[in-house]
Design a protein around this motif. Structure first.
Motif, PDB file in Angstrom:
ATOM      1  N   TYR A  65      10.265   1.108  32.250  1.00 42.27           N
ATOM      2  CA  TYR A  65       8.835   0.827  32.133  1.00 42.27           C
ATOM      3  C   TYR A  65       8.457   0.703  30.666  1.00 42.27           C
ATOM      4  CZ  TYR A  65       8.393   1.776  37.084  1.00 42.27           C
ATOM      5  OH  TYR A  65       8.518   1.720  38.449  1.00 42.27           O
ATOM      6  N   LYS A  66       7.810  -0.408  30.327  1.00 39.90           N
ATOM      7  CA  LYS A  66       7.495  -0.708  28.928  1.00 39.90           C
ATOM      8  C   LYS A  66       5.992  -0.892  28.747  1.00 39.90           C
ATOM      9  CE  LYS A  66      11.896  -3.198  28.378  1.00 39.90           C
ATOM     10  NZ  LYS A  66      12.268  -3.363  29.812  1.00 39.90           N
ATOM     11  N   LEU A  67       5.609  -1.158  27.510  1.00 35.56           N
ATOM     12  CA  LEU A  67       4.228  -1.484  27.191  1.00 35.56           C
ATOM     13  C   LEU A  67       3.997  -2.970  27.448  1.00 35.56           C
ATOM     14  CD1 LEU A  67       4.095   0.395  23.753  1.00 35.56           C
ATOM     15  CD2 LEU A  67       3.556   1.325  26.017  1.00 35.56           C
ATOM     16  N   PHE A  68       2.748  -3.394  27.381  1.00 32.66           N
ATOM     17  CA  PHE A  68       2.402  -4.806  27.566  1.00 32.66           C
ATOM     18  C   PHE A  68       1.485  -5.203  26.422  1.00 32.66           C
ATOM     19  CE2 PHE A  68      -0.367  -8.043  29.841  1.00 32.66           C
ATOM     20  CZ  PHE A  68       0.583  -9.060  29.789  1.00 32.66           C
ATOM     21  N   ILE A  69       2.035  -5.931  25.446  1.00 35.33           N
ATOM     22  CA  ILE A  69       1.298  -6.279  24.232  1.00 35.33           C
ATOM     23  C   ILE A  69       1.498  -7.757  23.927  1.00 35.33           C
ATOM     24  CG2 ILE A  69       1.038  -5.849  21.761  1.00 35.33           C
ATOM     25  CD1 ILE A  69       2.067  -3.012  22.225  1.00 35.33           C
ATOM     26  N   GLY A  70       0.422  -8.491  23.818  1.00 36.01           N
ATOM     27  CA  GLY A  70       0.498  -9.896  23.453  1.00 36.01           C
ATOM     28  C   GLY A  70       1.257 -10.749  24.451  1.00 36.01           C
ATOM     29  N   GLY A  71       1.238 -10.360  25.723  1.00 32.17           N
ATOM     30  CA  GLY A  71       1.933 -11.116  26.749  1.00 32.17           C
ATOM     31  C   GLY A  71       3.401 -10.773  26.890  1.00 32.17           C
ATOM     32  N   ALA A  72       3.913  -9.847  26.085  1.00 28.27           N
ATOM     33  CA  ALA A  72       5.316  -9.429  26.143  1.00 28.27           C
ATOM     34  C   ALA A  72       5.409  -7.960  26.535  1.00 28.27           C
ATOM     35  CB  ALA A  72       5.997  -9.664  24.798  1.00 28.27           C
ATOM     36  N   PHE A  73       6.627  -7.511  26.819  1.00 24.36           N
ATOM     37  CA  PHE A  73       6.855  -6.134  27.272  1.00 24.36           C
ATOM     38  C   PHE A  73       7.779  -5.406  26.297  1.00 24.36           C
ATOM     39  CE2 PHE A  73       5.533  -8.317  31.101  1.00 24.36           C
ATOM     40  CZ  PHE A  73       4.701  -7.386  31.720  1.00 24.36           C
ATOM     41  N   PRO A  74       7.241  -4.950  25.167  1.00 22.51           N
ATOM     42  CA  PRO A  74       8.071  -4.216  24.216  1.00 22.51           C
ATOM     43  C   PRO A  74       8.193  -2.733  24.588  1.00 22.51           C
ATOM     44  CG  PRO A  74       5.862  -4.405  23.359  1.00 22.51           C
ATOM     45  CD  PRO A  74       5.864  -5.145  24.674  1.00 22.51           C
ATOM     46  N   ALA A 110       9.542   8.090  37.439  1.00 22.26           N
ATOM     47  CA  ALA A 110      10.025   7.155  36.422  1.00 22.26           C
ATOM     48  C   ALA A 110       9.830   7.750  35.041  1.00 22.26           C
ATOM     49  CB  ALA A 110       9.256   5.832  36.526  1.00 22.26           C
ATOM     50  N   ASN A 111      10.397   7.056  34.067  1.00 25.19           N
ATOM     51  CA  ASN A 111      10.103   7.324  32.662  1.00 25.19           C
ATOM     52  C   ASN A 111       9.241   6.176  32.149  1.00 25.19           C
ATOM     53  OD1 ASN A 111      11.683   9.762  32.121  1.00 25.19           O
ATOM     54  ND2 ASN A 111      13.459   8.459  32.495  1.00 25.19           N
ATOM     55  N   ALA A 112       8.125   6.500  31.520  1.00 27.15           N
ATOM     56  CA  ALA A 112       7.228   5.481  30.975  1.00 27.15           C
ATOM     57  C   ALA A 112       7.224   5.564  29.459  1.00 27.15           C
ATOM     58  CB  ALA A 112       5.809   5.673  31.516  1.00 27.15           C
ATOM     59  N   ALA A 113       6.937   4.447  28.814  1.00 26.75           N
ATOM     60  CA  ALA A 113       6.894   4.403  27.353  1.00 26.75           C
ATOM     61  C   ALA A 113       5.745   5.269  26.839  1.00 26.75           C
ATOM     62  CB  ALA A 113       6.732   2.969  26.874  1.00 26.75           C
ATOM     63  N   LEU A 114       6.011   6.009  25.765  1.00 26.93           N
ATOM     64  CA  LEU A 114       5.006   6.865  25.150  1.00 26.93           C
ATOM     65  C   LEU A 114       4.490   6.153  23.904  1.00 26.93           C
ATOM     66  CD1 LEU A 114       3.629   9.659  25.372  1.00 26.93           C
ATOM     67  CD2 LEU A 114       5.460  10.568  23.921  1.00 26.93           C
ATOM     68  N   ALA A 115       3.317   5.533  24.032  1.00 28.28           N
ATOM     69  CA  ALA A 115       2.780   4.698  22.962  1.00 28.28           C
ATOM     70  C   ALA A 115       2.415   5.516  21.733  1.00 28.28           C
ATOM     71  CB  ALA A 115       1.564   3.934  23.462  1.00 28.28           C
ATOM     72  N   SER A 116       2.536   4.880  20.577  1.00 28.17           N
ATOM     73  CA  SER A 116       2.260   5.513  19.292  1.00 28.17           C
ATOM     74  C   SER A 116       1.067   4.842  18.615  1.00 28.17           C
ATOM     75  CB  SER A 116       3.485   5.381  18.389  1.00 28.17           C
ATOM     76  OG  SER A 116       3.682   4.004  18.048  1.00 28.17           O
ATOM     77  N   ALA A 119       0.129  -5.196  34.880  1.00 28.81           N
ATOM     78  CA  ALA A 119       0.487  -5.944  33.677  1.00 28.81           C
ATOM     79  C   ALA A 119       1.502  -7.038  33.995  1.00 28.81           C
ATOM     80  CB  ALA A 119       1.041  -4.994  32.615  1.00 28.81           C
ATOM     81  N   GLU A 120       2.434  -6.763  34.892  1.00 24.11           N
ATOM     82  CA  GLU A 120       3.407  -7.786  35.287  1.00 24.11           C
ATOM     83  C   GLU A 120       2.719  -8.948  36.000  1.00 24.11           C
ATOM     84  OE1 GLU A 120       6.232  -5.668  37.615  1.00 24.11           O
ATOM     85  OE2 GLU A 120       7.149  -4.664  35.899  1.00 24.11           O
ATOM     86  N   VAL A 121       1.716  -8.634  36.786  1.00 29.41           N
ATOM     87  CA  VAL A 121       0.935  -9.686  37.440  1.00 29.41           C
ATOM     88  C   VAL A 121       0.209 -10.536  36.395  1.00 29.41           C
ATOM     89  CG1 VAL A 121      -1.090 -10.112  38.891  1.00 29.41           C
ATOM     90  CG2 VAL A 121       0.646  -8.478  39.632  1.00 29.41           C
ATOM     91  N   LEU A 122      -0.413  -9.873  35.438  1.00 30.72           N
ATOM     92  CA  LEU A 122      -1.153 -10.597  34.401  1.00 30.72           C
ATOM     93  C   LEU A 122      -0.221 -11.481  33.576  1.00 30.72           C
ATOM     94  CD1 LEU A 122      -3.534  -7.755  33.147  1.00 30.72           C
ATOM     95  CD2 LEU A 122      -4.019  -9.537  34.830  1.00 30.72           C
TER      96      LEU A 122
END
Length: 295
Positions: A17-26, A45-51, A200-203
């Motif tokens: 599971y990643k972030l969703f930034i600018g149309g990408a999944f970093p 699950a494990n989710a990204a911990l945003a900074s 986010a995947e739908v978007l």
């Protein structure tokens, strides 16, 4: 000859599971993640911990997307948002599974929540080309002039999503912000982020331009102060803040550049109720135009 692996032997492909930034999944630039459990406390699950850096990157992406999105016709934005609803319908079963696990609902109740979420998205899509007629006006003036007041999007909106309603509440805070041409950075529910990531995947695979919605997962106390104090964020929705002292701190930070604000509610709203257009109006500025008659 190769051997065929039986279903019992097959290893599932684990999702990252990643972030969703600018149309990408970093992944988070920090490389951190956190454990997400279901309503019964079992591992999901494990989710990204945003900074802080992730939050700043998301604001940059939202600002970059703002001129193009706000410059589209209201009718076109409505069409794009309706396409998102179509795709939500297509992944309905997955959303039901995730909402049920995240919120501890029966499958029947989860199906109801997902259906209401899809209907809510359609409802806001329908408002895209009607807001100006309802919130705008032709003003009477004492002179040979036309005088019009027209609502316009305010810019980049930072949204702290509801902690409990993982999909319906999420849709109810994202859709009104982007319907009128704003772009947004959303911090998903810390404990229930999986429906948000699937949204986010739908978007990402819809017609919505990259950067219009940017989604972060992580801790409110860590990420929200950077969004509230960011001078390129124009508005702030504090619905997802469940800590009153933190909400007060965020309001003070938001005042530095006069952000538009939806304050922290005492209790999480009833998302099944008629939403009205208050959230749409909250993130609009009014432009008044004078024009001489006959010229």
């Amino acid at each position: 000859m190769g051997t065929t692996m039986s279903p019992a032997q097959r290893l599932a492909v684990r999702k990252t599971y990643k972030l969703f930034i600018g149309g990408a999944f970093p992944r988070s630039e920090s490389g951190r993640s956190y454990v997400v459990n279901d309503a019964e406390g079992s591992f999901l699950a494990n989710a990204a911990l945003a900074s802080r850096k992730d939050a700043r990157d998301a604001v940059v992406a939202a600002r970059k997307a703002f001129p193009g999105w706000s410059g589209r016709t209201a009718y076109n934005r409505g069409q794009v948002l309706y396409r998102v609803a179509e795709m939500l319908e297509g992944r309905r079963s997955q959303f039901v599974d995730e909402v049920a696990a995240s919120e501890g609902l029966s499958r029947t109740d989860a199906e109801t929540a997902v259906e209401e979420s899809i209907d809510r998205w359609v409802w806001y899509a329908g408002w895209a080309d009607k807001v100006t007629q309802v919130l705008g006006s032709a003003n009477p003036v004492a002179g040979p002039y036309f005088d019009f007041s027209v609502p316009e999007p305010t810019g980049v909106v930072a949204v702290l999503a509801p902690p409990d309603s993982s999909l319906l509440g999420l849709v109810s805070v994202i859709a009104p912000a982007i319907t009128t041409g704003n772009t947004c950075v959303v911090l998903a529910s810390t404990d229930r982020p999986l429906p948000a990531i699937t949204l986010a995947e739908v978007l990402a695979t819809s017609d919505l331009p990259g950067g219009v919605v940017n989604l972060l997962t992580g801790q409110v106390a860590e990420v929200a102060p950077w969004l509230a104090s960011h001078m390129d964020v124009n508005a702030l929705d504090l619905t997802g803040v469940d800590d009153p002292p933190l909400a007060t701190e965020l309001e003070r930070s938001a005042a530095d550049n006069l952000k538009r604000l939806i304050r922290r509610p005492e209790v999480e709203p009833d998302w099944t109720a008629d939403p009205g257009i208050e959230r749409i109006a909250a993130f609009l500025d009014t432009k008044t135009v004078w024009h001489p008659i006959g010229m």
